[in-house]
Write an enzyme that holds these catalytic residues in place. Structure first.
Site, PDB file in Angstrom:
ATOM      1  N   LYS A 118      -3.272  33.439  10.406  1.00 37.61           N
ATOM      2  CA  LYS A 118      -2.640  32.587   9.393  1.00 37.61           C
ATOM      3  C   LYS A 118      -3.594  31.478   8.957  1.00 37.61           C
ATOM      4  CE  LYS A 118      -0.100  28.968   9.856  1.00 37.61           C
ATOM      5  NZ  LYS A 118       0.892  27.946  10.197  1.00 37.61           N
ATOM      6  N   ASP A 137       2.896  32.898   6.691  1.00 41.85           N
ATOM      7  CA  ASP A 137       3.509  32.009   7.677  1.00 41.85           C
ATOM      8  C   ASP A 137       4.993  32.383   7.763  1.00 41.85           C
ATOM      9  OD1 ASP A 137       4.712  31.063   5.423  1.00 41.85           O
ATOM     10  OD2 ASP A 137       4.514  28.957   5.988  1.00 41.85           O
TER      11      ASP A 137
END
Ligand code: SF4
Length: 212
Positions: A118, A137
């Protein structure tokens, strides 16, 4: 995506995007702000990052800070003790292995302490203007599933499915649009489907209680 692009213009940007804008898209500050942002409210991330960058703006100066000092500067982000250790270790590795610069490949980025896909994807997209990455996310994972773009259990699977199910022209924007939408409209609990500009095309998969 075009409807979301218009709808989010009047909304507050996510913390990392704000930092990116105010710091001229410096990959180092994007990396550190993203490390601090995990499981933390945007306003808290922004305030903590601003305090930390006032004290140290480069891998060299940040690596020289004591962990305790970093803890005090970033408190109250969640897991601030762990994050402080990771920030210092990350800066030390940037100095020792990458000549004080943030690397620009996925493999090198995920080798840094505390950096997962991420964070790496966001650094590549926002810091290095990559058009080849999607940053997933919790908001992107949740909304992509509600929209039926993917049917996945984990964010890592969502990232790979999104590469297959979405037009690549939107890849760099998916995080910004869906995070902003997730913070303001398509919230985890009580999504505001009645105010949603893409409600007509959303099957609302898995949405149990919706606010209209
Ligand atoms: S219609 Fe509801 S579930 Fe679908 S994107 Fe909009 S807010 Fe989210």
């Amino acid at each position: 995506m075009r409807k979301l692009a218009v709808a989010i213009t009047s909304m507050d940007m996510p913390a990392v995007e704000k930092i990116s804008e105010s710091q001229e898209e410096d990959p180092f500050q994007i990396l550190i702000a993203t490390l601090l942002s995990a499981r933390t409210q945007d306003a808290t991330t922004h305030a903590a990052s601003t305090r930390l960058f006032k004290r140290a703006r480069t891998p060299r100066t940040m690596a020289a800070l004591r962990v305790k000092e970093i803890e005090q500067l970033i408190y109250p982000v969640s897991f601030y003790r762990n994050k402080a250790r990771n920030v210092k270790a990350c800066c030390e590795m940037l100095m020792a292995t990458f000549g004080g610069r943030v690397p620009s490949t996925m493999d090198e980025l995920v080798a840094l302490p505390g950096v997962g896909r991420k964070t790496a994807n966001l650094v590549l997209i926002v810091g290095f203007k990559s058009l080849q990455n999607i940053c997933v996310d919790t908001h992107v994972h949740r909304i992509s599933n509600r929209l039926g773009w993917v049917a996945t259990a984990l964010p890592e699977e969502t990232e790979q499915e999104l590469y297959r199910s979405t037009n690549r022209r939107w890849w760099p924007y998916i995080n910004l649009y869906l995070v902003t939408w997730g913070q303001n409209v398509c919230r985890p609990v009580h999504p505001r489907c009645g105010d949603c500009v893409i409600a007509d095309s959303c099957p609302r998969i898995g949405v149990r209680r919706k606010r209209v």
